[in-house]
Enzyme design. Structure first.
Site, mmCIF file in Angstrom:
data_model
loop_
_atom_site.group_PDB
_atom_site.id
_atom_site.type_symbol
_atom_site.label_atom_id
_atom_site.label_comp_id
_atom_site.label_asym_id
_atom_site.label_seq_id
_atom_site.Cartn_x
_atom_site.Cartn_y
_atom_site.Cartn_z
ATOM 1 N N LYS A 220 0.822 -1.222 0.000
ATOM 2 C CA LYS A 220 0.000 0.000 0.000
ATOM 3 C C LYS A 220 0.854 1.271 0.000
ATOM 4 O O LYS A 220 2.034 1.252 0.323
ATOM 5 C CB LYS A 220 -0.989 -0.029 1.177
ATOM 6 C CG LYS A 220 -2.143 -0.990 0.874
ATOM 7 C CD LYS A 220 -3.236 -0.955 1.897
ATOM 8 C CE LYS A 220 -4.359 -1.917 1.453
ATOM 9 N NZ LYS A 220 -5.389 -2.062 2.483
ATOM 10 N N ARG A 254 -3.268 -9.946 5.107
ATOM 11 C CA ARG A 254 -3.712 -10.051 3.705
ATOM 12 C C ARG A 254 -2.572 -9.538 2.837
ATOM 13 O O ARG A 254 -2.228 -8.363 2.925
ATOM 14 C CB ARG A 254 -4.990 -9.230 3.528
ATOM 15 C CG ARG A 254 -5.559 -9.227 2.122
ATOM 16 C CD ARG A 254 -6.834 -8.373 2.073
ATOM 17 N NE ARG A 254 -7.388 -8.295 0.733
ATOM 18 C CZ ARG A 254 -6.969 -7.444 -0.210
ATOM 19 N NH1 ARG A 254 -6.012 -6.583 0.046
ATOM 20 N NH2 ARG A 254 -7.526 -7.450 -1.399
#
Ligand code: YH5
Length: 273
Positions: A220, A254
């Protein structure tokens, strides 16, 4: 000992688990999306062989500015992949906000619902309650299109915690057992770098709600902001962030880079808490 009920499966969370990300999209943020079902199935099988406990299949990008897709398009993307991977005996999660997709995914063998809107769409709570799938409730401030415009919190940790507690209570009221629920602060979903770092630092405050915590930090932008690297060059940063999350109480991470994360968690687990 904490376990998570996921349909016909029971996942032991005594040691941290890895959820592998399989995007069946044209425009995923992390640049790994592809629309070829066979390639997505192969990627999911590789991740399972590498030690992922769950495969998360998503057909719609939540990238700011991404074009929303209709139910039929999303189903055509995810169902063949879910059917194949669930048919292998794998715990398959479906990353969707749409109740129609949730129902069809469960019928195709999915045993977990991963909803970035925490079952707030009309009919989503009911779709989940009608199944025996696990549910991941994620926090997001605003809508995908605009969430990164000007995120604001007076106290990000308390606001995220209170939101997740309220959504978990709504699930319990709808008849979804506590043993099926997972909570997730939603890194990058209506959060600045400072908000993301505060949430990661104080993740134990979310774990204190008593539900297993899932953390999604892989590749991210927060890691780009810290390292200066492009999305495809964030594997080491992602593994480090996953370890930070687990050390602060996350039960599931995740990730895109399953093999490296599984290895890192094996070392972390061997050393002991
Ligand atoms: C999550 O955190 N995230 S989709 C931007 C990237 C890389 C990856 C710029 N679904 C989560 O993975 N579900 C997504 O690089 C999720 N938790 C849960 N439960 C966004 C994503 C990503 C975004």
């Amino acid at each position: 000992m904490t376990t998570l009920r996921c349909g016909r499966h029971v996942l032991d969370l005594a040691t941290p688990r890895v959820m592998g990300i399989v995007n069946v999209t044209a425009d995923s943020f992390s640049g790994d999306g592809r629309l070829d079902a066979a390639a997505a199935i192969e990627q999911g099988r590789r991740m399972t062989a590498d030690g992922a406990a769950i495969i998360d299949v998503g057909g719609e990008s939540t990238r700011p500015g991404a074009t929303p897709i209709d139910v039929a398009t999303e189903l055509a993307r995810v169902l063949p992949v879910i059917e194949a991977l669930a048919g292998d005996g794998t715990i398959v999660s479906v990353d969707t906000m749409k109740p129609e997709v949730m129902r069809a995914a469960i019928a195709a063998g999915a045993s977990m619902l991963n909803d970035v809107t925490a079952l707030r769409a009309p009919g989503a709570l009911e779709a989940a309650a009608a199944s025996d799938a696990a549910v991941c409730l994620m926090h997001m401030q605003g809508e995908p299109q605009t969430m990164q415009a000007a995120p604001h919190y007076d106290d990000v940790v308390h606001e995220v915690r209170d939101f997740l507690a309220a959504r978990a209570a709504a699930c319990r009221d709808a008849g979804i057992g506590a043993d099926r629920l997972v909570i997730d602060p939603g890194f990058g979903f209506g959060k600045t770098l400072e908000h993301n770092l505060r949430l990661l630092h104080d993740l134990a405050a979310l774990a204190a709600l008593g539900y297993p915590v899932l953390a999604g930090v892989s590749r991210k932008s927060m890691l780009g902001a810290i390292t200066g690297r492009a999305a495809g060059e964030r594997a080491a940063a992602s593994v480090a962030a996953a370890l930070c999350a687990v050390a602060r109480g996350a039960s599931i991470v995740r990730v895109h880079d399953v093999r490296d994360t599984v290895d890192a968690l094996a070392v972390w687990t061997a050393v002991g808490r």
